[in-house]
Structures are given as C-alpha cells and as structure tokens.
Design an enzyme around this catalytic site. Structure first.
Site, PDB file in Angstrom:
ATOM      1  N   THR A  82       1.502  -1.176   0.076  1.00  0.00           N
ATOM      2  CA  THR A  82      -0.396  -0.031  -0.114  1.00  0.00           C
ATOM      3  C   THR A  82       1.028   1.310   0.155  1.00  0.00           C
ATOM      4  O   THR A  82       1.657   1.113   0.471  1.00  0.00           O
ATOM      5  CB  THR A  82      -1.254  -0.139   1.042  1.00  0.00           C
ATOM      6  OG1 THR A  82      -0.588   0.008   2.348  1.00  0.00           O
ATOM      7  CG2 THR A  82      -2.130  -1.245   1.553  1.00  0.00           C
ATOM      8  N   TYR A 128      -0.549  11.137  14.812  1.00  0.00           N
ATOM      9  CA  TYR A 128       0.373  10.278  14.088  1.00  0.00           C
ATOM     10  C   TYR A 128       0.450   9.101  14.832  1.00  0.00           C
ATOM     11  O   TYR A 128       0.502   7.753  14.784  1.00  0.00           O
ATOM     12  CB  TYR A 128       1.233  10.811  13.533  1.00  0.00           C
ATOM     13  CG  TYR A 128       1.954  10.187  12.892  1.00  0.00           C
ATOM     14  CD1 TYR A 128       1.658   9.400  11.533  1.00  0.00           C
ATOM     15  CD2 TYR A 128       3.478  10.234  12.581  1.00  0.00           C
ATOM     16  CE1 TYR A 128       2.200   9.173  10.355  1.00  0.00           C
ATOM     17  CE2 TYR A 128       4.342   8.777  12.207  1.00  0.00           C
ATOM     18  CZ  TYR A 128       3.779   8.514  10.972  1.00  0.00           C
ATOM     19  OH  TYR A 128       4.850   7.830   9.867  1.00  0.00           O
ATOM     20  N   SER A 174      -2.156   6.680  15.538  1.00  0.00           N
ATOM     21  CA  SER A 174      -2.501   5.425  14.604  1.00  0.00           C
ATOM     22  C   SER A 174      -1.519   4.869  14.198  1.00  0.00           C
ATOM     23  O   SER A 174      -1.527   3.507  13.978  1.00  0.00           O
ATOM     24  CB  SER A 174      -2.530   5.984  13.597  1.00  0.00           C
ATOM     25  OG  SER A 174      -1.215   7.033  12.792  1.00  0.00           O
ATOM     26  N   LYS A 175      -0.253   4.994  14.706  1.00  0.00           N
ATOM     27  CA  LYS A 175       0.849   3.813  14.840  1.00  0.00           C
ATOM     28  C   LYS A 175       1.113   3.072  16.020  1.00  0.00           C
ATOM     29  O   LYS A 175       1.740   1.942  15.247  1.00  0.00           O
ATOM     30  CB  LYS A 175       2.245   5.081  14.125  1.00  0.00           C
ATOM     31  CG  LYS A 175       2.314   5.468  13.282  1.00  0.00           C
ATOM     32  CD  LYS A 175       2.621   4.189  12.132  1.00  0.00           C
ATOM     33  CE  LYS A 175       2.206   5.233  10.675  1.00  0.00           C
ATOM     34  NZ  LYS A 175       2.810   4.266   9.422  1.00  0.00           N
ATOM     35  N   GLY A 209      13.125   4.420  10.174  1.00  0.00           N
ATOM     36  CA  GLY A 209      14.132   5.474  10.374  1.00  0.00           C
ATOM     37  C   GLY A 209      13.071   6.786   9.412  1.00  0.00           C
ATOM     38  O   GLY A 209      12.719   6.880   9.513  1.00  0.00           O
TER      39      GLY A 209
END
Length: 320
Positions: free
Chosen positions: A20, A195, A198-199, A228
């Site tokens: 994706t 962010y 969601s991670k 990274g």
C-alpha cells in the site's frame, strides 16, 4: 546481525505481493525491490495517474519488470474501498505471499471521514485492518501451500511513543479522537499525537493478528516496524521550514524500505520465526523496543474487537 541489503533478498519468483502507498517514497522502493527479485507486485494506491506514472518510470528503467507491477485501486480512507480492493484482488490472483501495509499520512488537519473516523486513523490504521482482514482467507490458504512463506508487514513508526497516555481502545470514540488536550486541534504536537495514536494501532494490530494466526496454527508471520527517519513528503510537511537542515539527518526512501524488505523476505525471519512473530523491528531488521502501550496484549485484543465493530457499523449504516 549484520546489516541487511537488497542483495540478501532471495528469489521471489512465483510470489505475489501487495504494497500500500506504493506510488512514491518507501512504498515505491519496496515494490521495486520485490519486483526486481521476481515477485508480481500490486501497488495499492488511490491515484491511478500517479501510480501509472510511477510504474511507467520503473518499467523504463527496468524493462524486465514489464507486466510485473500492477495498480490496485485502494483508498485507505474508506472501509468500503478497502473491501472492494480485496475483492478485486481475489478475482485476479489465487495466492498472496506478501502484504506490506505501508501507506500513511501525517501532519494533516483534523477531520472526520464520511464514515465517521479520524482521517489520520482511517488512512494509517483502519484501512489496513480492513484490507488485511478481507484478504485473510487468501493469506491463510497461501500459508498452507507446500513451501509457502507468508508475511504480513505493518509499517509503524517510533512515533508510536507519542500516542496519548490515555489511550485504551475501550470505545469507538477513540477512532474519532482528536488527540488534543484542548480546543486547538492542529499544530505539530497534535499532529504527532494523532500520528502516534495510529502507529500504536499498527503495532497492536500486528501482535493480535499473530496471536490469532498462531491460535489457528496458520504458518504465517506478521511484524511491525519503524523504517527510520526517512526523507519523504510526509517528513517535509512535518518539519516545515526546518526541512533543509533536518534533511541532513534523514535517510533515503531506498534505505527506508530496507527494514520492510527484511521483514517481508529475509530467510532469517523464517529461520527464527519464534523470535520475529509479532515483533517490532527497527533499521535494518533489528529487534526494537516499542512503547509500553504497544506491549499491552489486552489492548490489542480490544482494538481488534472495536475495529470489527466499526466495520460492521459502516457496512450497515455507512458510518460509526
């Protein structure tokens, strides 16, 4: 372990992969290397024109890839689009060996999607949950083929550390969460919190998926990872006018793809599968340390149940 390089990728001839967010950055480099090593790769993206241009460029540089890179219309913001993408793929292929949930966006203003989900959470997590769970029957069938080596890879981030400490995934309200402590919804730290939220979900999803696969004795491996600090469009948006300076410390999308490629292809992962199952990796294929929240097995189970509930509500009434 020694650093992983693309020369360590074994032949992937006969294998089928989905990546994706593969029309640029880490995703494009990941798809390219999978294809160069023999796989048939579906680039699961929203934009046909951008993806067609990317495929055309790669085929021009590597004529041997002609016909090996294919667009799969997938809008991660939409549960229904991800369901449709899985159905389209299943109509074309009889196996799926590698699924890399790479697509993501960061540092975008808060908004709810038409399905009632925080945009960042929808794109980075829920869309991938839906795509993966919709493809699970095919992944499971492939995993039972003789000599198969099915891998499911969730590209997370060290930013999982920035998820709000109050995260519990006990309510669908968290799928709508602003991750802001006050009325101000946007700005660097609010962006980072959403962010990271969601991670964190990406890591919990990988761990719960591995638990479920193991419980059913399905020989597939799922991992999550931090690629990274990579020079991408998302990174440019994140640091703004400081990008020229910060870019000195960023690595290239090619290097950013190496940990995904390690997770998806390295014989070491299969050899030491008990070590890598459900693991969280950092560059370049090393075992990393996720946040304490990401280690919460009960939360991982709740997130899965909530995700299924969200999909059910969206299927029935169009939104949560």
């Amino acid at each position: 372990m020694a650093s992983f390089t693309v020369s360590d990728i074994p032949s992937l001839s006969g294998k089928v992969a989905i990546v994706t967010g593969a029309n640029a950055g880490i995703g494009l480099q990941t798809a390219l290397q999978l294809a160069l090593h023999g796989a048939k790769v579906y680039l699961a993206t929203r934009s046909e024109s951008k993806t067609a241009a990317a495929i055309s460029q790669l085929e021009g540089e590597h004529p041997e890839l002609l016909g090996r890179l294919i667009w799969l219309k997938t809008d991660l913001i939409s549960v229904k689009s991800c369901q449709a993408a899985a159905k389209e793929f299943e109509g074309k292929e009889e196996r799926l060996d590698i699924l890399i949930n790479n697509g993501a966006e960061s540092h975008t203003p808060f908004e709810l999607t038409e399905e009632g989900v925080s945009r960042t959470f929808a794109v980075n997590y829920l869309g991938h949950f839906v795509l993966t769970s919709s493809l699970l029957p095919l992944l499971e069938r492939t995993a039972r083929f003789s000599g198969s080596d099915v891998r499911i890879v969730n590209v997370s981030s060290m930013a999982n550390m920035y998820a709000p400490a109050s995260t519990t995934f006990k309510s669908l309200d968290e799928f709508k969460a602003t991750c802001a402590k006050g009325a101000q919804l946007d700005g660097f730290w609010r962006y980072m919190a959403r962010y990271g939220h969601s991670k964190l979900a990406n890591i919990l999803f990988a761990k719960e998926l591995q638990r479920r696969l193991d419980a059913q004795s399905i020989p597939a491996i799922t991992v999550s990872l931090h690629p990274g600090s990579v020079s991408t469009d998302g990174a440019k948006k994140a640091v703004g006018f400081l990008y020229p300076l910060a870019n000195l410390f960023f690595t290239t999308p090619f290097n950013g793809a190496l940990t995904s490629l390690f997770a998806a292809t390295s014989p070491q992962v299969l050899k030491d599968k008990d070590t890598y199952k459900g693991a969280y990796l950092v560059p370049y294929g090393k075992l990393g340390k996720e946040s304490d929240l990401a280690k919460d097995e009960a939360m991982a189970g709740r997130l899965w149940d909530l995700s299924e509930q969200a999909v059910k509500e969206i299927d029935e009434k169009g939104h949560i």
